[in-house]
Structures are given as C-alpha cells and as structure tokens.
Design a protein around this motif. Structure first.
Motif, PDB file in Angstrom:
ATOM      1  N   ASP A 118       0.828  -1.212   0.000  1.00  0.00           N
ATOM      2  CA  ASP A 118       0.000   0.000   0.000  1.00  0.00           C
ATOM      3  C   ASP A 118       0.862   1.262   0.000  1.00  0.00           C
ATOM      4  N   GLN A 119       1.989   1.184   0.659  1.00  0.00           N
ATOM      5  CA  GLN A 119       2.888   2.343   0.755  1.00  0.00           C
ATOM      6  C   GLN A 119       3.660   2.573  -0.543  1.00  0.00           C
ATOM      7  N   THR A 120       4.043   1.516  -1.228  1.00  0.00           N
ATOM      8  CA  THR A 120       4.939   1.656  -2.386  1.00  0.00           C
ATOM      9  C   THR A 120       4.261   1.577  -3.746  1.00  0.00           C
ATOM     10  N   GLU A 121       3.164   0.888  -3.854  1.00  0.00           N
ATOM     11  CA  GLU A 121       2.527   0.669  -5.161  1.00  0.00           C
ATOM     12  C   GLU A 121       2.147   1.963  -5.882  1.00  0.00           C
ATOM     13  N   PRO A 122       1.587   2.957  -5.204  1.00  0.00           N
ATOM     14  CA  PRO A 122       1.256   4.201  -5.925  1.00  0.00           C
ATOM     15  C   PRO A 122       2.484   4.856  -6.579  1.00  0.00           C
ATOM     16  N   THR A 123       3.594   4.857  -5.879  1.00  0.00           N
ATOM     17  CA  THR A 123       4.819   5.444  -6.423  1.00  0.00           C
ATOM     18  C   THR A 123       5.291   4.659  -7.638  1.00  0.00           C
ATOM     19  N   ILE A 124       5.266   3.349  -7.529  1.00  0.00           N
ATOM     20  CA  ILE A 124       5.721   2.507  -8.635  1.00  0.00           C
ATOM     21  C   ILE A 124       4.800   2.682  -9.850  1.00  0.00           C
ATOM     22  N   LYS A 125       3.481   2.759  -9.623  1.00  0.00           N
ATOM     23  CA  LYS A 125       2.532   2.983 -10.726  1.00  0.00           C
ATOM     24  C   LYS A 125       2.787   4.329 -11.399  1.00  0.00           C
ATOM     25  N   GLU A 126       3.036   5.333 -10.580  1.00  0.00           N
ATOM     26  CA  GLU A 126       3.309   6.673 -11.127  1.00  0.00           C
ATOM     27  C   GLU A 126       4.553   6.645 -12.020  1.00  0.00           C
ATOM     28  N   ILE A 127       5.585   5.968 -11.586  1.00  0.00           N
ATOM     29  CA  ILE A 127       6.818   5.870 -12.379  1.00  0.00           C
ATOM     30  C   ILE A 127       6.566   5.062 -13.643  1.00  0.00           C
ATOM     31  N   ALA A 128       5.784   3.987 -13.555  1.00  0.00           N
ATOM     32  CA  ALA A 128       5.478   3.162 -14.737  1.00  0.00           C
ATOM     33  C   ALA A 128       4.692   3.959 -15.769  1.00  0.00           C
ATOM     34  N   ASN A 129       3.820   4.842 -15.303  1.00  0.00           N
ATOM     35  CA  ASN A 129       2.984   5.648 -16.216  1.00  0.00           C
ATOM     36  C   ASN A 129       3.698   6.884 -16.744  1.00  0.00           C
ATOM     37  N   ASN A 130       4.670   7.400 -16.016  1.00  0.00           N
ATOM     38  CA  ASN A 130       5.406   8.604 -16.412  1.00  0.00           C
ATOM     39  C   ASN A 130       6.905   8.400 -16.191  1.00  0.00           C
ATOM     40  N   PRO A 131       7.502   7.455 -16.917  1.00  0.00           N
ATOM     41  CA  PRO A 131       8.913   7.150 -16.663  1.00  0.00           C
ATOM     42  C   PRO A 131       9.848   8.244 -17.196  1.00  0.00           C
ATOM     43  N   GLU A 132      10.948   8.412 -16.465  1.00  0.00           N
ATOM     44  CA  GLU A 132      11.984   9.345 -16.918  1.00  0.00           C
ATOM     45  C   GLU A 132      12.940   8.659 -17.879  1.00  0.00           C
ATOM     46  N   SER A 133      12.946   7.327 -17.844  1.00  0.00           N
ATOM     47  CA  SER A 133      13.831   6.564 -18.727  1.00  0.00           C
ATOM     48  C   SER A 133      13.222   5.203 -19.001  1.00  0.00           C
ATOM     49  N   ASN A 134      13.754   4.542 -20.036  1.00  0.00           N
ATOM     50  CA  ASN A 134      13.300   3.174 -20.341  1.00  0.00           C
ATOM     51  C   ASN A 134      13.632   2.229 -19.187  1.00  0.00           C
ATOM     52  N   GLN A 135      14.782   2.453 -18.571  1.00  0.00           N
ATOM     53  CA  GLN A 135      15.189   1.603 -17.445  1.00  0.00           C
ATOM     54  C   GLN A 135      14.214   1.733 -16.276  1.00  0.00           C
ATOM     55  N   ALA A 136      13.830   2.959 -15.952  1.00  0.00           N
ATOM     56  CA  ALA A 136      12.870   3.185 -14.858  1.00  0.00           C
ATOM     57  C   ALA A 136      11.531   2.528 -15.186  1.00  0.00           C
ATOM     58  N   GLU A 137      11.116   2.643 -16.446  1.00  0.00           N
ATOM     59  CA  GLU A 137       9.851   2.045 -16.867  1.00  0.00           C
ATOM     60  C   GLU A 137       9.904   0.520 -16.746  1.00  0.00           C
ATOM     61  N   ASP A 138      11.004  -0.068 -17.214  1.00  0.00           N
ATOM     62  CA  ASP A 138      11.152  -1.531 -17.149  1.00  0.00           C
ATOM     63  C   ASP A 138      11.140  -2.033 -15.710  1.00  0.00           C
ATOM     64  N   ILE A 139      11.880  -1.343 -14.861  1.00  0.00           N
ATOM     65  CA  ILE A 139      11.940  -1.757 -13.443  1.00  0.00           C
ATOM     66  C   ILE A 139      10.571  -1.601 -12.782  1.00  0.00           C
ATOM     67  N   ALA A 140       9.904  -0.475 -13.040  1.00  0.00           N
ATOM     68  CA  ALA A 140       8.586  -0.226 -12.440  1.00  0.00           C
ATOM     69  C   ALA A 140       7.577  -1.277 -12.903  1.00  0.00           C
ATOM     70  N   LYS A 141       7.575  -1.612 -14.192  1.00  0.00           N
ATOM     71  CA  LYS A 141       6.631  -2.628 -14.699  1.00  0.00           C
ATOM     72  C   LYS A 141       6.936  -4.003 -14.111  1.00  0.00           C
ATOM     73  N   ARG A 142       8.221  -4.326 -13.981  1.00  0.00           N
ATOM     74  CA  ARG A 142       8.595  -5.597 -13.363  1.00  0.00           C
ATOM     75  C   ARG A 142       8.135  -5.633 -11.916  1.00  0.00           C
ATOM     76  N   ASP A 143       8.359  -4.530 -11.189  1.00  0.00           N
ATOM     77  CA  ASP A 143       7.951  -4.468  -9.788  1.00  0.00           C
ATOM     78  C   ASP A 143       6.439  -4.577  -9.631  1.00  0.00           C
ATOM     79  N   LEU A 144       5.679  -3.968 -10.537  1.00  0.00           N
ATOM     80  CA  LEU A 144       4.216  -4.074 -10.479  1.00  0.00           C
ATOM     81  C   LEU A 144       3.767  -5.516 -10.731  1.00  0.00           C
ATOM     82  N   GLU A 145       4.464  -6.209 -11.602  1.00  0.00           N
ATOM     83  CA  GLU A 145       4.147  -7.618 -11.845  1.00  0.00           C
ATOM     84  C   GLU A 145       4.435  -8.451 -10.594  1.00  0.00           C
TER      85      GLU A 145
END
Length: 180
Positions: A118-145
């Motif tokens: 509950d504490q971390t998922e919103p941040t990870i979703k925000e990064i997955a939806n608005n990534p600063e880099s491909n690496q950040a997007e990949d990590i965020a999507k992996r973490d959400l999975e």
C-alpha cells in the motif's frame, strides 16, 4: 522417590526438552519452550514461583515467557480459590496450538506485506505511467508484476488462515486417529 517415579520424571524431562526444541522451529526460545513443557505435564495450575523452580530461570524471565505464551494462547491464567498468586495452565491440544499459531503468523505476515505494498505501489505505478527513462519504466513494470503476484499469494494465505481458524482444513486434511 521410587524407581518407576524416577523413570517417569526422566521421561517427562526428555519430552519437555523435545517440546522446547521443537518450539524453536516456530520462533520460540528454548526457555519459553521449557516453560510450556513444564505446564503441559502439570496436572494442576502452577504459579510463577512453581515454574521458576522447575525451569531454573529467574522469575522475570519466567514472567516474560508466560506473557509470550499467553499472547499465542498456549497458556492461560486461571484463578485458584483461596490463592492470591496468579496460576497458569497449558493448552494441551497440540493441534489447536498449531492451527491458532499459524493463523496468527499468516495474518501478521499478510499485514506487514500489505502495508508495504500500500505504501509503495502508488509510487511505482506513477513511475510506470510517467517514466523518466526506459530503465525506470522496465523496473517499475517488473515491480508491479511482482506486486501482483504477491497480492495473489496474500489472498491465498488469507484463505489458508481462514481455513485454519474455521477448522475447514480438516475437510481437506482429515485427522487420522491411530489410537491403539
């Protein structure tokens, strides 16, 4: 003391030691396990002083151990007519102890992991939806999975805890009593 009574006491000592050692597997200290073992074999409720004398521990250590055992509902405080001191008895049903302990531990695990998600998922979703880099997007999507898989696990263990508490577990794993 007669030879048979001595043999019985030695047998009880071996069993108390085994109970104490087995409880270590579940995260209980050997000293707390010995306290439980002494109460398990007692025919009557014991005071802290009675227990202290049998386990060779300080009264403070025995008191802390009793508190821990009461928290897990393996020991109950009882009133004894005409006595001022608290007395304690052990829950002697190992199966009940096991089911209640694991249901409690499962709920604790679920609570800890759910709070972290509950504490971390919103941040990870925000990064997955608005990534600063491909690496950040990949990590965020992996973490959400991974979080999604963790949620499936948490839902399953909650069903398990409910099954333990309701005793529906016995519909799937019946107790086979092999009494002689």
């Amino acid at each position: 003391m007669g030879e048979q009574l001595e043999s019985l006491q030695e047998s009880q000592d071996v069993l108390v030691s085994a109970i104490a050692q087995s409880m270590v597997i579940y995260g209980v200290t050997p000293s707390v396990g010995r306290i439980y073992g002494v109460l398990y074999f007692s025919d009557e409720p014991l005071t802290l002083d009675d227990i202290k004398d049998q386990v060779a521990m300080s009264k403070g250590s025995v008191s802390n151990g009793i508190r821990e055992l009461m928290d897990t509902e393996m020991v109950t405080k009882v009133w004894k007519k005409g006595e001022r001191k608290d007395h304690f008895i052990a829950e002697k049903d190992f199966l009940k102890n096991f089911l209640d302990f694991f249901a409690k531990m499962i709920r604790l695990e679920r609570s800890l992991l759910t709070k972290a998600i509950d504490q971390t998922e919103p941040t990870i979703k925000e990064i997955a939806n608005n990534p600063e880099s491909n690496q950040a997007e990949d990590i965020a999507k992996r973490d959400l999975e991974l979080i999604s898989e963790a949620k499936d696990y948490l839902n399953w263990i909650m069903q398990l805890a409910n099954c333990l508490e309701s005793r529906d577990i016995f519909k799937h794993l019946p107790i086979n009593s092999e009494k002689e």
